[in-house]
Write a protein that holds these residues in place. Structure first.
Motif: not given
Lengths: 663, 312, 218
Positions: C10-11, C14, C17, C105, C108-109, C112-113, C116, C128-129, C131-132
């Motif tokens: 996770d870390l 992120v 990105l 920003a 990034v959104a 994610v969409v 998915a 799940a990650l 999209p990053l």
């Protein structure tokens, strides 16, 4: 229902009185009757909201060929409350304010007609009644705009307004016809029950009605009429247009798009959300940079209505995502916002009328120091500006709070589409609320505090008894709805249920608290007010422990003693940092002119800095449109060269074509 | 210990603690720059001294007199509502995230209006700059707080803290780290510290916050600086509590609450020291570079929300 | 271990990105190279954790390769180029910094969409990650499009590559070693070629600002 009918009858009586009464008593009589009529209708709305009953009535003899169907349900009553409040205040204000042409028979009749039409729109039960009232509202306000027809700016505003409002009305009519076509019903209740399908007709109906209603609410890019028409109208009419008429635009979206066209795809709602957020940001930015008091208020109306549109659109998306509780929260937020906005925006418009009457100008760059001249108006403006900037315990905070909470609730447990929607909405609300605060500080701080920037009369004779009464009423509602929002939200939640259907987790309210289940949080405004009182006491105690000597001095200002009022920050300079940060969006035209002394090029005699923020949307979108239209018109002149034979020939050819086509 | 008693304790704590934190930060800066520096209690003594002096008031006298009251009452109210040392009331406490945000915003509005009321060039300049920055800070603030609230499914600070204490692993999640980083920038901007604003400057080109408060003196100034210190104390302790919620008392017994108070002090001092060290190491940004910093904070907050949604 | 591994992935994902976004914020070209090194480390960490978790030796070798090339060789090479003109800064990007951050920003959104459905294909914690990774690619593209200096554009290109690598690590727990080897060598080649090109450019025109290239010269 009898209250509502009595109110509307009194409204008609006011119009008759305006026609019949002598000019000496006309304004007072019509104003009183009109205010009473609006108050009765407001009382009917409150009774409906409190009594959970929907009432209907049919009046068949008033119009030829059609009968009026009135229906007062919770949603209609919630909006009717806003309209009635603004109408009462505007009518009372007009009694003390009207001078010159505004006292004429035409103007008073038109004003009575405008108020009556505004009051009928939310209670219209079927399409015919709705469109009739809607058109009456548009025409009456257009005519009122022309009361001051000598001013070219008023005439230009009327042209813009006329074109946009008639275009909007045409779109709404076509859209509603499409709904009627697919549901085979003309009353709104039957339409909602029939649930029109998702086909092309449904989409057409959605797009047309949403565009028409959104243009009434000043959504970008259909907003261009609003910053022209609202400032140019006579003050009480500005207040009615801004506080009540724009709210009816959102009412239309809630009633038709959210309430009837339930099955329309999510994508259309997302589009509407983006439009709403962009309008809000655009309006807020222009409100910050405007220097004309009424223009600032008009842009801030675009900003508030944009937020409302975003809230309704968010409700549409999240309902489609299966989150009806969150959707209901958003609708309640929008309704609370409409009430708060009606109160504070009407107050600010009316106060700007007082300011203009007293000082002869609306230019913030030439105002300042009004607090000593107009103390009551300044106090009322402070309350309204605080409410607009979402200060807690003001009505504006309640609406904004519920809206933000709704979007945050949309962030959790939604599908990615819902999350993105909620995020866009949240960011829009956050940025807009910050910018609105800047605009309101500018309005109050530059316009009313500080020192006077131009010569002005010594007394504030614009601050009469009736005008102050109207301002006081609106200020009272603003504070009252902020301190006791619980009961209000409880009834608004009922209205939201009318729109989005039964929900489990909508907002609930009691006298002392306001609870939002979707984000597990609550507001205790009475507790906050109590805490504030205790803290004031503590601070007073602390202050009394210190020195009580106050010495009146000159301002220190880092040692400058020759401080002239012209050295103060003006509205333009106050907004300069925002203008610079958002230069890419606002596209200001800035020029610096330097003229030199004759003897030497090195010595500058005059340095002039001009900065102007024009409406970028208008410049980019409408100017080419108007130019193209002009060119087309000039071309079309070839068709009409003045020859009678040619005109007769047109008729002959047309007859032949009809014959051929039919045959 | 009942809820209202705890509220009273927190108001007192934030008032005294805010002044002491200001002193701590000055001390850390002095030491880092090789000076001895004034004692930590210096701000406390100064406020006590100014309180006994007469207040000179120029133009806009009534507004100038009212501003410190508004600032103190709104900040005090926020300190009473927000859970810092403990979460002792069951259920929803009315400690909504947004109430705290908008109470603090009200204080900023009052300060800006005070600046404009003086009718001087400096007052208007400060008000204009401060309001611009506050408008740009708000998106980062709200989205950052939403990023903290969404995983706990509540916007009620008490509930957020209670659930965070129950699941301490969430503190290491990327979403939490990003949100706290963004809020740190927000807190630095809102308290007017370097690199956004220099609290010790009086140079007209760089002043933001100081320009608004030039005209206050004597008792008015004492109340105003107390209000500003409370604001700093509240923001620092709130950020520290949200970042590391350990030690927040979840029962009303005297011992946990006392422990909560002590830990709160320790966390806030650590945070203040950190911010003071940032101040020592950084130069003030040009005014029109600050929006870049705030935009970065905003993007961090958005990332925090998105990552929180993706990685749940 | 699994909890710790999830947390680390996770870390690190992120961080990849976040570093890309930070690239939009910094103007100093040398800082960009430093960020690239950081991104290499984070990417290697993702691969390493995935390798340990899947007990996959090939992936472990890939992780080492990523570490050497993306956190080592490439930044060093670019660092040498950057050091030739010290104090080189991105003057005015085509889109100003706050605006490009806000656009980031939004990207990034969007990622994610759009991303998915990837998670829906194979619902595990690491997909799940994904999209990053997509968001990193988009951010890199933004960097590539909006920067004027050639070196910043190279950084944008490498960020895109890192984003693609991140997506593959997260989606498939690593591609076959040979594919990764090929990709990495390509990147290395690109860097070497660009380095030579930039050297020539500087020798000919005295600068590496790409706006100077809009007209033909002898």
């Amino acid at each position: 229902m009898s209250l509502l009918l009595a109110g509307l009858a009194l409204g008609l009586l006011a119009i008759v009185a305006a026609l019949a009464s002598p000019s000496r008593v006309r304004v007072a009589l019509v104003g009183t009757l009109g205010a009473l009529a609006a108050a009765l209708v407001g009382a009917a709305a409150v009774a409906t909201l409190a009594g959970r009953t929907t009432r209907t009535a049919t009046i068949s003899s008033l119009l030829p060929f059609a009968s009026l169907h009135l229906r007062l349900d919770a949603l209609g009553a919630a909006v009717e409350l806003v309209v009635a409040l603004v109408a009462v205040a505007a009518q009372v204000f007009a009694v003390g304010y009207a001078r010159g042409r505004l006292r004429s028979r035409t103007a008073t009749v038109l004003q009575g007609l405008f108020v009556l039409a505004l009051l009928v729109v939310p209670v219209a039960g079927d399409v015919t009644t709705f469109l009739f009232a809607w058109e009456l509202m548009a025409l009456a306000s257009l005519a009122l705009l022309l009361v001051d027809h000598e001013r070219p700016s008023a005439r230009a505003a009327a042209v813009w307004y006329g074109a946009m409002t008639q275009g909007g009305a045409a779109a709404i009519t076509l859209g509603l016809l499409a709904v009627v076509r697919s549901t085979h019903a003309t009353s709104f209740a039957a339409m909602a029950a029939a649930r029109p399908g998702t086909g092309a007709l449904g989409v057409v109906a959605f797009v047309l009605t949403a565009a028409g209603f959104a243009s009434k609410a000043g959504a970008v890019p259909l907003h261009v009429w609003l910053p022209r028409a609202h400032p140019e109208a006579p003050t009480p009419v500005s207040a009615l247009m801004s506080g009540a008429m724009t709210a009816l635009g959102l009412y239309g979206v809630a009633r038709v798009d959210l309430g009837v066209l339930v099955e329309v795809g999510r994508g259309w709602w997302i589009g509407l959300l983006v439009v709403g957020v962009l309008s809000a940001l655009f309006g807020a930015l222009h409100a910050v940079t405007s220097t004309d008091l009424k223009r600032l208020l008009a842009y801030s109306t675009i900003d508030a209505m944009g937020l409302g549109l975003a809230g309704l659109a968010g409700a549409g998306v999240l309902r489609a995502e299966g989150r009806p509780g969150v959707a209901a929260t958003l609708v309640v937020g929008v309704l609370a916002l409409l009430l708060a906005h009606g109160a504070f925006k009407a107050l600010l418009f009316l106060a700007s009328g007082v300011v203009e009457r007293t000082t002869g100008t609306r230019d913030l760059d030439r105002l300042g120091g009004l607090a000593s001249l107009l103390p009551r108006t300044t106090a009322a403006v402070a309350v309204a500006a605080g409410s607009a900037a979402s200060v807690p315990l003001g009505a504006g905070f309640v609406g904004e709070w519920i809206l933000v909470e709704g979007f945050v609730a949309g962030l959790g447990r939604s599908a990615p589409g819902g999350v993105a929607t909620a995020l866009v909405g949240l960011v829009g609300v956050a940025l807009t609320s910050g910018l609105t605060a800047v605009a309101m500080v500018k309005l109050l701080g530059v316009g009313f505090l500080g020192r006077a920037r131009a010569e002005r009369p010594a007394s504030g004779d614009g601050e009469g008894r009736a005008t102050s009464l109207a301002l006081g009423l609106l200020a009272l509602v603003t504070v009252g709805a902020g301190v006791l929002p619980g009961p209000l939200v409880a009834v608004l939640a009922r209205a939201a249920r009318d729109v989005v259907g039964p929900t489990g987790a909508g907002p609930t309210g009691s006298v002392t608290s306001l609870t939002l289940a979707s984000t597990a949080t609550a507001l205790h405004p009475l507790g906050l007010a109590g805490g504030a009182v205790v803290l004031v006491g503590l601070v007073v105690l602390l202050a009394r422990g210190g020195s009580r000597v106050v010495r009146a001095t000159r301002a220190w200002a880092c040692g400058r003693s020759d401080l002239s009022p012209r050295m103060q920050y003006t509205a333009t300079s106050f907004a300069e940092p925002v203008q610079r940060v958002f230069a890419d969006v606002l596209r200001p035209t800035v020029d610096v002119t330097v003229s030199h002394e004759e003897e030497s090029r090195e010595i500058e005699s005059v340095l002039a800095y001009r900065s102007r923020v024009d409406d970028a949307v208008e410049r980019a979108l409408y100017e080419p449109l108007v130019r193209a239209h002009d060119a087309l018109g000039r071309r079309a002149r070839i068709l009409a060269n003045g020859s009678v034979h040619r005109y007769l020939a047109y008729g002959f050819v047309a007859l032949l074509i009809v014959l051929v086509v039919l045959g | 210990m009942s809820g209202s008693l705890l509220s009273a304790v927190q108001v007192l704590l934030v008032a005294v603690g805010g002044l002491l934190l200001t002193g701590v930060m000055a001390k850390v800066r002095a030491r880092a720059e090789g000076r001895v520096g004034a004692p930590v209690t210096q701000p406390l003594r100064e406020v006590a001294k100014w309180l006994t002096r007469e207040s000179p008031r120029a133009g806009g006298a009534s507004v100038l007199a009212a501003v410190p009251y508004v600032l103190l009452v709104t900040t005090g109210l926020a300190a009473a509502v927000v859970p810092l040392a403990g979460v002792v009331t069951a259920g929803s406490s009315g400690a909504d995230v947004l109430i705290a945000v908008f109470l603090l915003l009200t204080g900023s509005l009052a300060l800006a209006l005070g600046g404009l009321a003086t009718g001087t060039a400096f007052g208007g300049m400060g008000a204009s700059r401060a309001m611009t920055l506050s408008a740009l800070t708000e998106p980062a603030l709200l989205v950052g707080l939403a990023a903290l609230a969404v995983p706990q499914r509540s916007m009620d600070l008490a509930t957020i803290l209670r659930r965070a204490v129950a699941h301490p692993a969430g503190m290491a999640s990327p979403s939490h780290v990003l949100a706290i980083a963004s809020l740190l920038v927000v807190v630095i901007a809102e308290t007017g510290r370097l690199p956004v604003d220099n609290p010790s400057t009086h140079l007209e080109l760089t002043m933001i916050h100081e320009a608004m408060v030039l005209e206050y003196g004597g008792r008015d100034w004492a109340l105003l600086s107390l209000g500003q210190a409370m604001r700093l104390g509240l923001l620092f302790s709130l950020l520290a509590t949200l970042a590391v919620p350990w030690g927040v008392a979840t029962s009303g017994a005297a011992l946990p609450v006392l422990a909560g108070v002590v830990l709160l002090g320790a966390k806030s001092v650590v945070l203040a020291t950190g911010v003071a060290l940032i101040e020592v190491r950084s130069a003030k940004l040009r005014l029109f570079r600050v929006p870049e910093l705030l935009a970065a904070a905003f993007v961090l907050a958005i990332l925090a929300v998105v990552v929180g949604v993706v990685a749940r | 271990m699994s909890g710790l591994g999830d947390g680390l992935i996770d870390l690190a994902a992120v961080a990849v990105l976040a570093v890309a976004v930070a690239g939009l914020w910094r103007r100093d070209v040398r800082a960009l190279v430093g960020l690239l090194r950081l991104q290499g480390w984070a990417l290697a960490l993702v691969a390493a954790v995935a390798a340990v978790r899947g007990r996959d030796v090939g992936l472990g070798v890939t992780a080492a390769l990523v570490l050497v090339v993306k956190a080592g060789v490439v930044p060093v090479l670019l660092g040498r180029v950057a050091r030739r003109d010290p104090g080189a800064r991105e003057g005015a990007p085509l889109i100003n910094v706050p605006a490009s951050l806000v656009i980031a920003a939004a990207l990034v959104a969007l990622a994610v969409v759009v991303g998915a459905p990837l998670h829906a294909l194979d619902p595990t914690a690491s997909t799940a990650l994904a999209p990053l990774g997509l968001a990193t690619v988009l951010t890199g593209y933004l960097l590539l499009v909006t920067r004027r200096r050639a070196l910043s554009q190279v950084v944008g290109l490498l960020v895109i590559d890192n984003g693609i690598a991140l997506t593959t690590f997260l989606l498939t727990s690593g591609v076959p070693l040979i594919v990764e080897l090929g990709g990495t060598l390509d990147v290395l080649l690109v860097v070497v070629v660009i380095r030579a090109l930039l050297g020539t450019m500087r020798a000919r025109f005295g600068g590496i600002d790409l706006d100077g290239l809009s007209e033909l010269r002898d």
